[in-house]
Design an enzyme around this catalytic site. Structure first.
Site, short mmCIF file in Angstrom:
data_model
loop_
_atom_site.label_atom_id
_atom_site.label_comp_id
_atom_site.label_asym_id
_atom_site.label_seq_id
_atom_site.Cartn_x
_atom_site.Cartn_y
_atom_site.Cartn_z
N LYS A 1 -39.50 17.88 26.60
CA LYS A 1 -38.71 16.79 27.19
C LYS A 1 -38.43 15.69 26.17
O LYS A 1 -39.11 15.56 25.15
CB LYS A 1 -39.43 16.20 28.39
CG LYS A 1 -40.78 15.56 28.06
CD LYS A 1 -41.40 14.90 29.29
CE LYS A 1 -42.73 14.24 28.95
NZ LYS A 1 -43.27 13.45 30.08
N GLN B 1 -33.72 7.75 42.97
CA GLN B 1 -33.58 8.24 41.60
C GLN B 1 -32.15 8.69 41.34
O GLN B 1 -31.50 9.25 42.22
CB GLN B 1 -34.51 9.44 41.37
CG GLN B 1 -35.97 9.10 41.26
CD GLN B 1 -36.79 10.33 40.91
OE1 GLN B 1 -36.64 11.37 41.52
NE2 GLN B 1 -37.67 10.20 39.93
N ASP C 1 -30.89 11.30 40.00
CA ASP C 1 -31.31 12.64 39.61
C ASP C 1 -30.11 13.53 39.33
O ASP C 1 -29.11 13.48 40.05
CB ASP C 1 -32.11 13.27 40.75
CG ASP C 1 -33.57 13.44 40.38
OD1 ASP C 1 -33.89 13.36 39.18
OD2 ASP C 1 -34.39 13.63 41.29
N ARG D 1 -43.17 8.35 47.56
CA ARG D 1 -44.41 8.72 46.89
C ARG D 1 -45.52 7.76 47.28
O ARG D 1 -45.30 6.54 47.33
CB ARG D 1 -44.22 8.74 45.37
CG ARG D 1 -43.20 9.77 44.93
CD ARG D 1 -43.01 9.79 43.43
NE ARG D 1 -41.91 10.67 43.05
CZ ARG D 1 -41.44 10.78 41.82
NH1 ARG D 1 -41.98 10.08 40.84
NH2 ARG D 1 -40.44 11.61 41.55
N CYS E 1 -35.62 17.88 43.12
CA CYS E 1 -35.33 19.15 42.43
C CYS E 1 -35.18 20.36 43.36
O CYS E 1 -34.19 21.11 43.24
CB CYS E 1 -36.41 19.46 41.40
SG CYS E 1 -37.13 18.03 40.61
N HIS F 1 -33.66 19.08 33.98
CA HIS F 1 -33.76 17.87 34.80
C HIS F 1 -33.32 16.69 33.94
O HIS F 1 -33.65 16.64 32.75
CB HIS F 1 -35.20 17.58 35.23
CG HIS F 1 -35.91 18.69 35.93
ND1 HIS F 1 -36.06 18.72 37.29
CD2 HIS F 1 -36.53 19.79 35.46
CE1 HIS F 1 -36.75 19.79 37.62
NE2 HIS F 1 -37.04 20.46 36.53
N HIS G 1 -29.31 17.78 37.80
CA HIS G 1 -29.82 19.03 37.27
C HIS G 1 -28.67 19.86 36.70
O HIS G 1 -27.59 19.91 37.29
CB HIS G 1 -30.56 19.81 38.36
CG HIS G 1 -31.81 19.12 38.82
ND1 HIS G 1 -31.82 18.23 39.87
CD2 HIS G 1 -33.08 19.17 38.34
CE1 HIS G 1 -33.05 17.76 40.03
NE2 HIS G 1 -33.83 18.31 39.11
#
Length: 426
Positions: free
Chosen positions: A254, A170, A172, A152, A123, A300, A174
């Site tokens: 979410k 990921q 991902d 992670r 992000c 997101h 945005h």
């Protein structure tokens, strides 16, 4: 010493048999075993736990997933990004990750008296790309997407094949938009999610809408507006959903989506989150119609989630029998004897010229070659004997359909290409 004993109880023998069948099927489909048997991936002790090595066949499947993902995102108006795997620790202070997420992050690295950190999320990078220039309300919505690898920390005891790893990619994305664009953007993400998941054979979902928790950032008005936009988008889509009161993130409401596999198991997959926190922390703005600076809404979203985890789910969903378009090897050419090997090589070369993933296998008796191909989950076999060489044809055998007859090389190519393009069987 105490011993823990687990047991199950069932109302009748039919339920017990169904449960035992489920357990046996789950074992047969275990992605860790199939990953080794089909040579798809490995996790090497010398490199460390939770770090995935994609072997050529597994990497081929990943390539197909990524290509399909990129194509549909570009069609839907997303700009694709590539961003670094590390950043200064200060970036993660601004984002709040060091404060709220430190236990899942790796130790910092000291480089020339500055501290750097492996990224646990993508992000902040996408926000920095947004901040590179002054944006106008006319530019919205702005959609950026990345197949970004993150790292992670997970305890070694919690690692589990591809489902729980320490480094993963990921899908991902945005979206930066105005308040009155939230509903349309969420609906667009829901449509995109459905289209992508259907390509991979997932059509049953469990959907949850999570609302404001006790501790949250952002005013009541914007929370209500965002939650209503998510709810309206789901209603427009016609999807039933469960309401999880107070289950949202502290930074926004979410939508979570779980997919159902061939055994009826549910897997957390897609997520869509409205964020009021990071735009404030990074002080991102746009210029509105009155030439005043305002703060945009940030959404997101991930469709597949982690590519590693999604690949593990795919392996178990199909029990390693990937559909033709996704199979790492689509066709294996088999000579009856080595006398036909030269023609087999010519056929394979022509197949590859047309983008078909093909290989030759020889050196064994034909029944053994067919058996080996079936064990390796090869969808199609092209058998070549003296007659096929003479007629410039191949005899096609399907893993599930058996003998399919004799085809010219061009007909064989056209049928594979058609099935691949339309995501259908041969």
């Amino acid at each position: 010493m105490l011993q823990r004993i687990y047991g199950t109880a069932w109302e009748d023998e039919k339920q017990l048999k169904a449960y035992l069948h489920f357990k046996e099927e789950a074992k047969r489909r275990d992605h860790r075993r199939l990953g080794q048997d089909l040579d798809l991936f490995s996790i090497q002790d010398e490199a460390g736990g939770g770090l995935v090595f994609w072997h050529p066949k597994g990497a081929t499947v990943r390539h197909m997933i990524e290509d399909s993902w990129k194509k549909i995102h570009i069609e839907r108006g997303y700009d694709l990004l590539y961003t670094p795997h590390v950043a200064k620790a200060d970036l993660w202070k601004i984002s709040g990750h060091l404060e709220f997420y430190r236990e899942n992050m790796y130790d910092q690295m000291n480089i020339e008296d500055e501290l750097y950190q492996l990224r646990p999320m993508n992000c902040p990078y996408h926000i920095l790309v947004y901040k590179r220039k002054l944006n106008s309300y006319r530019d919205f919505p702005i959609r950026v997407a990345e197949l970004g690898t993150v790292y992670r920390y997970e305890l070694s005891g919690s690692l589990h094949g591809l489902f729980r790893v320490r480094g993963f990619t990921q899908d991902d994305a945005h979206i930066f938009c105005l308040e009155d664009q939230i509903k349309d953007e969420i609906r667009g993400v829901l449509d995109l999610t459905e289209e992508i998941l259907l390509q991979f054979g997932f059509s049953k979902y469990e959907v949850n809408l999570s609302t404001r928790p006790e501790k949250a950032v952002g005013g009541d008005d914007i929370w209500e507006k965002a939650t209503s936009a998510l709810r309206d988008a789901l209603d427009d889509k016609g999807w039933s959903y469960e309401l999880d009161e107070g289950g949202g993130a502290f930074y926004g409401p979410k939508i979570d989506l779980k997919i159902e596999d061939a055994l009826g198991r549910k897997w957390q997959c897609s997520t869509i989150q409205v964020d009021f926190n990071l735009p404030q922390r990074f002080d991102i703005t746009y210029v509105d119609s009155n030439s005043e600076k305002k703060r945009p809404i940030m959404i997101h979203r991930a469709v597949l989630g982690s590519l590693e985890r999604f690949f593990g789910v795919l392996i178990e969903h199909y029990a390693g029998d990937f559909p033709l378009w996704l199979s790492p090897v689509q066709a294996r050419v088999l000579p009856v004897t080595d006398i036909q090997l030269e023609f087999c090589n010519e056929v394979t070369k022509k197949l590859k010229t047309y983008g078909i993933r093909a290989e030759v296998c020889h050196g064994e008796r034909l029944p053994k070659l067919i058996r080996n191909a079936e064990m390796q989950r090869i969808p199609l076999m092209a058998v070549v004997g003296p007659k096929e060489v003479e007629m410039q044809t191949v005899t096609i055998r399907s893993r599930f359909g058996g003998e399919l007859g004799t085809l010219t090389i061009d007909d064989f190519i056209n049928r594979i290409k058609s099935a691949t393009e339309n995501r259908t069987s041969f």
